[in-house]
Design a protein around this motif. Structure first.
Motif, PDB file in Angstrom:
ATOM      1  N   LEU A 183       0.592  -1.775  -0.099  1.00 13.42           N
ATOM      2  CA  LEU A 183       0.055   0.438   0.372  1.00 13.42           C
ATOM      3  C   LEU A 183       1.087   1.294   0.090  1.00 13.42           C
ATOM      4  O   LEU A 183       1.037   2.378  -0.964  1.00 13.42           O
ATOM      5  N   LEU A 186       2.413   1.961  -3.577  1.00 16.50           N
ATOM      6  CA  LEU A 186       0.862   2.254  -4.468  1.00 16.50           C
ATOM      7  C   LEU A 186       1.005   3.285  -4.351  1.00 16.50           C
ATOM      8  O   LEU A 186       0.817   4.953  -4.757  1.00 16.50           O
ATOM      9  N   ALA A 187       0.832   4.167  -3.125  1.00 17.06           N
ATOM     10  CA  ALA A 187       0.495   5.769  -2.435  1.00 17.06           C
ATOM     11  C   ALA A 187       1.492   5.926  -3.067  1.00 17.06           C
ATOM     12  O   ALA A 187       1.385   6.971  -4.112  1.00 17.06           O
ATOM     13  N   SER A 260       1.645  -0.340   7.993  1.00 15.35           N
ATOM     14  CA  SER A 260       0.839  -0.126   8.459  1.00 15.35           C
ATOM     15  C   SER A 260       0.965   1.525   9.109  1.00 15.35           C
ATOM     16  O   SER A 260      -0.353   2.170   8.480  1.00 15.35           O
ATOM     17  N   ALA A 264      -1.660   4.360   6.835  1.00 13.61           N
ATOM     18  CA  ALA A 264      -2.663   5.311   7.367  1.00 13.61           C
ATOM     19  C   ALA A 264      -2.215   6.694   7.237  1.00 13.61           C
ATOM     20  O   ALA A 264      -3.469   7.564   6.883  1.00 13.61           O
TER      21      ALA A 264
ATOM     22  N   ALA B  16      -7.527  10.275  11.895  1.00 13.43           N
ATOM     23  CA  ALA B  16      -7.903   8.895  11.225  1.00 13.43           C
ATOM     24  C   ALA B  16      -6.648   8.073  11.109  1.00 13.43           C
ATOM     25  O   ALA B  16      -6.720   6.863  11.012  1.00 13.43           O
ATOM     26  N   SER B  17      -4.998   8.396  11.345  1.00  7.84           N
ATOM     27  CA  SER B  17      -4.283   7.474  11.247  1.00  7.84           C
ATOM     28  C   SER B  17      -4.201   6.865  12.421  1.00  7.84           C
ATOM     29  O   SER B  17      -3.527   5.803  11.835  1.00  7.84           O
ATOM     30  N   ALA B  20      -6.618   3.898  11.381  1.00 11.22           N
ATOM     31  CA  ALA B  20      -5.963   2.748  10.241  1.00 11.22           C
ATOM     32  C   ALA B  20      -5.152   2.334  10.193  1.00 11.22           C
ATOM     33  O   ALA B  20      -5.029   1.270  10.855  1.00 11.22           O
ATOM     34  N   GLY B  21      -3.844   2.972  10.742  1.00 14.59           N
ATOM     35  CA  GLY B  21      -3.043   2.583  11.242  1.00 14.59           C
ATOM     36  C   GLY B  21      -3.759   1.339  12.137  1.00 14.59           C
ATOM     37  O   GLY B  21      -2.044   0.129  11.976  1.00 14.59           O
ATOM     38  N   ALA B  22      -2.829   2.314  13.794  1.00 16.08           N
ATOM     39  CA  ALA B  22      -2.914   1.712  14.496  1.00 16.08           C
ATOM     40  C   ALA B  22      -3.961   0.257  15.078  1.00 16.08           C
ATOM     41  O   ALA B  22      -3.974  -0.818  15.064  1.00 16.08           O
ATOM     42  N   ALA B  25      -4.050  -2.295  12.670  1.00 20.28           N
ATOM     43  CA  ALA B  25      -3.125  -3.099  12.168  1.00 20.28           C
ATOM     44  C   ALA B  25      -3.804  -3.928  14.131  1.00 20.28           C
ATOM     45  O   ALA B  25      -3.095  -5.808  13.986  1.00 20.28           O
ATOM     46  N   LEU B  61      -8.301   3.239  -0.262  1.00 24.11           N
ATOM     47  CA  LEU B  61      -8.024   3.873  -1.146  1.00 24.11           C
ATOM     48  C   LEU B  61      -8.910   4.562  -1.967  1.00 24.11           C
ATOM     49  O   LEU B  61      -8.268   4.948  -2.786  1.00 24.11           O
ATOM     50  N   MET B  64      -8.373   7.993  -1.249  1.00 24.13           N
ATOM     51  CA  MET B  64      -7.211   8.531  -1.871  1.00 24.13           C
ATOM     52  C   MET B  64      -7.338   8.959  -3.426  1.00 24.13           C
ATOM     53  O   MET B  64      -6.525  10.109  -3.700  1.00 24.13           O
TER      54      MET B  64
END
Lengths: 384, 67
Positions: A183, A186-187, A260, A264, B16-17, B20-22, B25, B61, B64
């Protein structure tokens, strides 16, 4: 041949060269952790990243106006300024690659353009406040945001999976890591190839080859995507080594959490319009993955060297950009640009040869970190 | 300071991150816990977790690319 055509051709070739260095400099962002943990073999990792960068370049065709818009007055941007700015960015990318330091290609390019503009049109053509709010402040916030997200992510990942068996855990995180790194690749293609497309389009408009409303020609998209993919495939092994081995020792769950977090933060910042550099985000994520695993060791001296490099990116690239503009202007016209282009080519070649003396490549990228970018070559004992 | 830092965008990026990120995961880690448990319920939970992760990626995706 028409002098303007020569000038345009040189600018396009320089832009594609910049795109190429952008690719190999940033392979590390997506793939350093996967290579360090052994989730992917080095050659496979760079090949996968190259393909995803290529695909990413085609995904969002709404070309960002250009990197320079908003930073300098549009009227000050001539073909020579664009050329000199690219030379400044290129030079910084190559020097930081030599020292194995991950550094933002966007910042290098902005620095080059600002330097060239300063010397050609004066300080009034550079928007100082814009530079602070769009370049300097994000440069500080990007790694901090990524450190936070990756630290929390890594901590959660380790706490949640502390009781489960080794096999499921290792395989699961291996696939998770490959997925999240993909990902990021891709970004990267989507965001970074656009910069080059924007610059070439700008050059074509400035030279009157296409009209302003024409949009980006297909060949520009294809060549930009190809240049960044080829660069990615070549792999900036020196930077990969610093990010994957130098900052902290990474295990698969940490690599997964770091990628990740990077994915994000990059997605979120591009969606909410907060201009964060991919490189700064990914470096922060790797540091965070070291912090989130209790007692994991972060080599702060390596991190400090990177931070120092980020601070001088803008002035250093600006100095080269200014010098390139002055050189081209002194000789004048397409000839001046050609002379600077050839000089830059020779210096790049020299740096490449210097790097060959202590090479970092797919074979030694994961060697034990000994405080230097290039691993100490193993001396074979002569057989008695 | 607000002239130099787009605070509004910044906190959105952070929230948001983190989610989504933590967050994703963590959900992915839970799916591994479920898989390794050996129970049917564990596998079903794992499938649900992976579905959430997949949905998150598709959403990411989409937002973005839909710029």
């Amino acid at each position: 041949m028409d002098a303007n055509l020569v000038l345009l051709a040189i600018v396009i070739v320089t832009a594609l060269s910049f795109d190429f260095t952008n690719g190999f400099h940033d392979t590390a962002n997506a793939m350093a952790t996967s290579i360090a943990t052994g989730a992917l073999r080095p050659k496979v990792a760079v090949a996968l990243s190259a393909v995803l960068n290529f695909v990413g370049a085609f995904l969002s065709l709404k070309v960002a106006a250009t990197i320079a818009t908003g930073i300098v007055e549009t009227g000050a941007v001539t073909l020579t300024v664009v050329f000199a700015g690219l030379v400044g960015g290129l030079a910084w990318n190559l020097v930081t690659w030599y020292f194995g330091i991950p550094s933002s290609s966007s910042h290098a390019l902005i620095g080059g353009v600002v330097g060239a503009t300063l010397i050609s049109a004066g300080a009034s053509a550079v928007k100082g406040a814009e530079i602070v709010s769009h370049v300097l402040v994000p440069a500080v916030l990007a790694p901090l945001a990524a450190i936070l997200v990756a630290t929390v992510g890594t901590y959660l990942v380790y706490v949640l999976t502390r009781r489960i068996s080794g096999k499921v855990r290792d395989r699961g995180f291996k696939y998770g890591q490959i997925g999240s790194a993909s990902l990021v690749s891709l970004a990267h293609g989507t965001n970074d190839a656009q910069k080059t497309m924007g610059i070439i389009t700008l050059a074509l408009i400035a030279s009157g080859t296409i009209t302003e409303s024409a949009g980006t020609p297909l060949w520009v998209i294809v060549t930009s995507a190809t240049a960044i993919a080829l660069g990615t495939y070549l792999g900036g092994w020196r930077v990969i080594r610093t990010l994957g081995k130098g900052l902290t020792e990474i295990d698969t769950p940490q690599g997964f959490a770091a990628e990740s977090s990077s994915a994000a933060v990059i997605f979120a910042s591009s969606h909410f319009g907060f201009p964060l550099s991919t490189t700064h985000v990914c470096t922060g994520s790797v540091i965070g993955s070291g912090l989130g695993k209790r007692l994991a060791h972060v080599r702060w001296n390596v991190a400090g060297r990177m931070a120092a490099a980020w601070l001088i990116t803008l002035p250093a690239a600006a100095a080269v950009g200014a010098l390139a503009w002055a050189g081209a202007n002194l000789i004048g016209g397409a000839l001046g640009v050609a002379v600077v282009f050839i000089t830059a080519l020779l210096l790049s070649g020299g740096l490449y040869l210097a790097a060959r003396r202590q090479p970092v490549n797919a074979n030694n990228v994961n060697d034990e970190w000994t405080g230097r970018v290039a691993p100490v070559p193993t001396v074979r004992e002569p057989v008695a | 300071m607000n002239a130099y830092i787009d605070l509004d965008a910044l906190w959105k990026v952070l929230v948001a991150s983190l989610l989504a990120g933590a967050g994703l995961a963590a959900v992915f880690s839970l799916s591994l816990v479920g898989l390794s448990s050996g129970h049917t319920a564990g596998r079903a939970g794992a499938a649900l977790c992976l579905l959430i992760v997949a949905a998150g990626i598709v959403l990411g995706l989409y937002v973005m690319l839909a710029k």
